[in-house]
Motif scaffolding. Structure first.
Motif, PDB file in Angstrom:
ATOM      1  N   PHE A 122       6.078  -7.796  13.659  1.00 57.47           N
ATOM      2  CA  PHE A 122       6.231  -6.018  14.298  1.00 57.47           C
ATOM      3  C   PHE A 122       6.591  -6.007  15.507  1.00 57.47           C
ATOM      4  O   PHE A 122       6.739  -4.513  16.190  1.00 57.47           O
ATOM      5  CB  PHE A 122       5.196  -5.266  14.384  1.00 57.47           C
ATOM      6  N   THR A 123       7.791  -7.200  15.775  1.00 54.15           N
ATOM      7  CA  THR A 123       8.483  -6.162  17.218  1.00 54.15           C
ATOM      8  C   THR A 123      10.060  -5.357  16.781  1.00 54.15           C
ATOM      9  O   THR A 123       9.628  -5.341  17.745  1.00 54.15           O
ATOM     10  CB  THR A 123       8.154  -7.218  17.795  1.00 54.15           C
ATOM     11  N   ALA A 124      10.510  -5.587  16.053  1.00 50.85           N
ATOM     12  CA  ALA A 124      11.289  -4.974  15.842  1.00 50.85           C
ATOM     13  C   ALA A 124      11.123  -3.543  15.805  1.00 50.85           C
ATOM     14  O   ALA A 124      10.054  -2.542  15.200  1.00 50.85           O
ATOM     15  CB  ALA A 124      11.972  -5.602  14.219  1.00 50.85           C
ATOM     16  N   ALA A 125      12.179  -2.952  16.138  1.00 52.71           N
ATOM     17  CA  ALA A 125      11.966  -1.471  16.481  1.00 52.71           C
ATOM     18  C   ALA A 125      12.769  -0.441  15.800  1.00 52.71           C
ATOM     19  O   ALA A 125      13.788  -0.771  14.879  1.00 52.71           O
ATOM     20  CB  ALA A 125      13.121  -1.177  18.270  1.00 52.71           C
ATOM     21  N   THR A 126      11.306   0.080  15.081  1.00 55.66           N
ATOM     22  CA  THR A 126      12.452   1.127  13.904  1.00 55.66           C
ATOM     23  C   THR A 126      11.464   2.173  14.279  1.00 55.66           C
ATOM     24  O   THR A 126      11.453   3.177  15.107  1.00 55.66           O
ATOM     25  CB  THR A 126      10.845   0.897  12.883  1.00 55.66           C
ATOM     26  N   LEU A 127      12.148   2.973  13.042  1.00 55.70           N
ATOM     27  CA  LEU A 127      12.253   4.770  13.471  1.00 55.70           C
ATOM     28  C   LEU A 127      10.389   5.054  12.758  1.00 55.70           C
ATOM     29  O   LEU A 127      10.291   6.242  13.507  1.00 55.70           O
ATOM     30  CB  LEU A 127      13.158   5.155  12.490  1.00 55.70           C
ATOM     31  N   ARG A 151       0.792  -0.194   6.529  1.00 58.52           N
ATOM     32  CA  ARG A 151      -0.022  -1.094   6.411  1.00 58.52           C
ATOM     33  C   ARG A 151      -0.612  -1.026   8.239  1.00 58.52           C
ATOM     34  O   ARG A 151      -2.235  -1.550   8.259  1.00 58.52           O
ATOM     35  CB  ARG A 151       0.001  -2.150   6.190  1.00 58.52           C
ATOM     36  N   CYS A 152       0.087  -1.534   9.137  1.00 63.74           N
ATOM     37  CA  CYS A 152      -0.249  -2.103  10.522  1.00 63.74           C
ATOM     38  C   CYS A 152       0.277  -0.698  11.462  1.00 63.74           C
ATOM     39  O   CYS A 152      -0.762  -1.384  13.039  1.00 63.74           O
ATOM     40  CB  CYS A 152       0.113  -2.874  10.453  1.00 63.74           C
ATOM     41  N   GLY A 153       0.577   0.054  10.944  1.00 66.19           N
ATOM     42  CA  GLY A 153       1.296   0.962  11.932  1.00 66.19           C
ATOM     43  C   GLY A 153       2.650   0.573  12.921  1.00 66.19           C
ATOM     44  O   GLY A 153       2.727  -0.568  13.282  1.00 66.19           O
ATOM     45  N   GLY A 154       2.185   1.838  14.235  1.00 68.19           N
ATOM     46  CA  GLY A 154       3.478   0.992  15.140  1.00 68.19           C
ATOM     47  C   GLY A 154       4.667   0.734  14.581  1.00 68.19           C
ATOM     48  O   GLY A 154       5.361   0.696  13.621  1.00 68.19           O
ATOM     49  N   ALA A 179      16.126  -0.328  16.909  1.00 69.81           N
ATOM     50  CA  ALA A 179      17.003  -0.848  17.378  1.00 69.81           C
ATOM     51  C   ALA A 179      18.907  -0.964  17.142  1.00 69.81           C
ATOM     52  O   ALA A 179      19.416  -0.830  18.461  1.00 69.81           O
ATOM     53  CB  ALA A 179      17.422  -2.629  17.488  1.00 69.81           C
ATOM     54  N   VAL A 180      18.921  -0.786  16.202  1.00 67.23           N
ATOM     55  CA  VAL A 180      20.655  -0.643  15.865  1.00 67.23           C
ATOM     56  C   VAL A 180      21.440   0.827  16.408  1.00 67.23           C
ATOM     57  O   VAL A 180      21.965   0.594  17.031  1.00 67.23           O
ATOM     58  CB  VAL A 180      20.672  -0.649  14.239  1.00 67.23           C
ATOM     59  N   GLU A 213       9.512   1.260   1.055  1.00 61.29           N
ATOM     60  CA  GLU A 213      10.844   1.766   0.771  1.00 61.29           C
ATOM     61  C   GLU A 213      10.892   3.606   1.601  1.00 61.29           C
ATOM     62  O   GLU A 213      10.035   3.673   2.230  1.00 61.29           O
ATOM     63  CB  GLU A 213      10.795   2.510  -0.572  1.00 61.29           C
ATOM     64  N   PRO A 214      12.530   4.065   1.646  1.00 56.76           N
ATOM     65  CA  PRO A 214      13.756   3.373   1.277  1.00 56.76           C
ATOM     66  C   PRO A 214      13.658   2.112   2.241  1.00 56.76           C
ATOM     67  O   PRO A 214      14.906   1.478   1.807  1.00 56.76           O
ATOM     68  CB  PRO A 214      14.406   4.780   0.959  1.00 56.76           C
ATOM     69  N   ARG A 215      13.097   1.491   3.296  1.00 57.57           N
ATOM     70  CA  ARG A 215      13.587   1.353   4.266  1.00 57.57           C
ATOM     71  C   ARG A 215      13.964  -0.625   4.213  1.00 57.57           C
ATOM     72  O   ARG A 215      15.543  -0.893   4.383  1.00 57.57           O
ATOM     73  CB  ARG A 215      12.280   1.382   5.544  1.00 57.57           C
TER      74      ARG A 215
END
Length: 535
Positions: free
Chosen positions: A293-298, A303-306, A340-341, A403-405
């Motif tokens: 869960f350290t990959a940067a998401t929008l 389940r875990c938030g963040g 991150a992308v 989804e859709p991620r």
């Protein structure tokens, strides 16, 4: 050496084929019909392709060979799977090396443990501290002795760029994520110059067996407890022992800013004039990985938030990239999550495409960002082996992306349709260095036979099959594409280029797609000299 290659097909690059290749004095002299070239080759040595395929030497655009060589010389778990097998290997290594103050190694797979997390107690049978790096190099498994040695307890704060895994009461469990790895890793015995040199030479010999004649080392510097590899590369290149064509991506220290530019310029200059090594790229790690869960998401993880970590502030990233671009550096960004992308693409806006910037991994790309690669002249650096239904994907990734991620992962075909330039690599030792295995996944989106996950129930169910690419595209990424990113003169079979060549034991273009993985390397040549021949 003068050689005539005949008796099979020749993949010259970009889907074009020929019959025969003539090499003189280590350089490709002619490409064409076998009858014509045979008439021009009296006295030449002949290599019979025996129905196989001749390709340009493969270039891996993202790997860590020195670290791989060190791990191969330590407690190597990469060819094993499961707690019992890991512990058997650790016991055997400890018994065989009673003089080692630490048990060091790596290669364990998160999917082998419930929730992806081993525990310190599993290693507490050891009489000394243990530090075992996860296969992805984004976490370390340590025992109680290691935690004690580092003074890590309930009250130890997490570093800004990492996390100490804990029980509900705050007790460290024995897994250190990202920047927290250094809390123990920097305490381990430092490898000597001889150790680093031996690791590099071992890695080079192994990579030649896979047809890899060049690579980009994706971290040249001190990171996650590892030492700077630059002196090993400089020594090997100056002595002539480095035969592969290598670019080192100098590590961008995320705890510093533009004050490190002078150091990077000095490090680049130290390699100027060398034939086999250049330090012309800069590696910036913008986020972590999805599984911890350290990959940067929008949007938050399910389940875990963040939403993960952006290791470099996006505004600062744009500033840093602009300055590196002005100075003529290539910038090589690690980006896994879709945020991150996007941050990396934003950072490349307005830069000079001639510097050949690229983004590696690209696990998740928000669809509106896909066209921006071609628009900005940014190369997609693919690690195809990860784009399958393996345990780590199905159990530790998909349930937390939602989804859709989940459907935005590894969109190779979408990138291709928009005209994106490709290069490709393995991230070895994170995953298998064999380019042919990576090509198999790029074409099939299924696990190659023989992989650790090949028997998993969904391993042969294509993962997002609409994102498959054809074999010519995949092979070009590993040859001309990655050579281009490194500014290597190799990568294509055409007159005037160095004879960095690979003889395959069969023609994968003539095989059913599901059998591409069965292809093996028979011979590898650098400058027309055989550096590997299968016994």
């Amino acid at each position: 050496m003068n050689i005539l290659f005949r008796g099979g097909r020749v993949f010259t690059a970009k889907g074009d084929f020929a019959e025969s290749v003539l090499v003189r004095d280590g350089v490709i002299a002619a490409v064409g019909a076998e009858r014509e070239l045979s008439a021009r080759a009296p006295g030449h040595e002949t290599v019979d392709l025996d129905g196989g395929l001749l390709t340009p030497g493969f270039t891996d655009a993202h790997m860590h060979p020195v670290q791989a060589g060190l791990e191969r010389a330590r407690c190597d778990l990469s060819e094993r799977y499961g707690l019992d097998e890991y512990l058997d290997a650790v016991r055997a290594y400890a018994d065989a090396h009673p003089d080692r103050a630490w048990i060091e190694g790596g290669g364990w797979d998160m999917s082998a443990f419930p929730g992806g997390l081993p525990r310190r107690e599993q290693l507490d049978f050891l009489d000394r501290p243990a530090y075992l790096i996860q296969r992805d190099h984004h976490a370390a498994w340590v025992n109680g002795r290691a935690l004690e040695r580092a003074g890590i307890g309930k009250d130890t704060p997490d570093p800004a760029d990492g996390r100490i895994e804990r029980d509900p009461d705050g007790t460290p469990t024995g897994v250190l994520h990202e920047g927290a790895m250094d809390l123990v890793g920097l305490l381990t015995p430092r490898p000597t110059a001889a150790d680093l040199d031996a690791a590099l030479m071992d890695a080079q010999a192994h990579l030649f067996t896979l047809g890899i004649t060049g690579w980009q080392d994706a971290i040249v510097g001190s990171y996650a407890g590892s030492d700077d590899q630059l002196p090993a590369y400089l020594s090997a290149a100056r002595s002539g022992r480095l035969r592969a064509r290598v670019v080192g991506a100098l590590w961008w220290d995320r705890t510093r800013g533009l004050d490190q530019i002078d150091d990077l310029l000095s490090r680049r200059a130290s390699a100027e004039g060398l034939d086999r090594f250049a330090a012309t790229s800069i590696k910036i790690m913008q986020d972590g990985i999805t599984e911890n869960f350290t990959a940067a998401t929008l949007e938050p993880y399910c389940r875990c938030g963040g939403t993960g970590l952006s290791y470099v502030d996006p505004a600062k990233l744009r500033e840093y990239v602009a300055e590196l671009d002005r100075l003529g550096f290539q910038v090589h960004v690690h980006a896994i999550g879709e945020r991150a992308v996007r941050e990396a693409l934003d950072g490349f806006a307005g830069t000079d495409p001639a510097n050949r910037h690229h983004i590696a991994h690209l696990q998740i790309i928000e669809p509106s960002d896909v066209p921006r690669f071609a628009e900005l002249g940014v190369t997609a650096n693919l690690q195809p082996l990860w784009a399958t239904h393996h345990l780590q994907m199905d159990e530790l990734t998909l349930p937390f992306l939602g989804e859709p991620r989940s459907s935005w992962q590894y969109p190779f075909a979408d990138l291709l349709r928009h005209g994106t330039r490709f290069c490709a690599g393995s991230d070895w030792p994170v995953s298998n260095a064999d380019p042919l295995q990576g090509m198999h996944v790029a074409v099939n989106r299924t696990e190659p036979g023989g992989s650790v996950h090949a028997g998993y129930p969904t391993a042969q169910t294509p993962f997002l099959p609409e994102q498959r690419v054809d074999l010519a595209t995949a092979m070009t990424a590993y040859t001309a594409g990655s050579a281009w990113i490194n500014r290597s003169p190799a990568g294509k079979i055409e007159p005037g280029r160095p004879a960095d060549l690979v003889v395959l034991d069969r023609d994968p273009f003539a095989l059913p797609a599901e059998d591409i993985w069965t292809t093996r390397v028979r011979m590898t040549f650098v400058d027309g000299e055989a550096v590997y021949e299968k016994a």
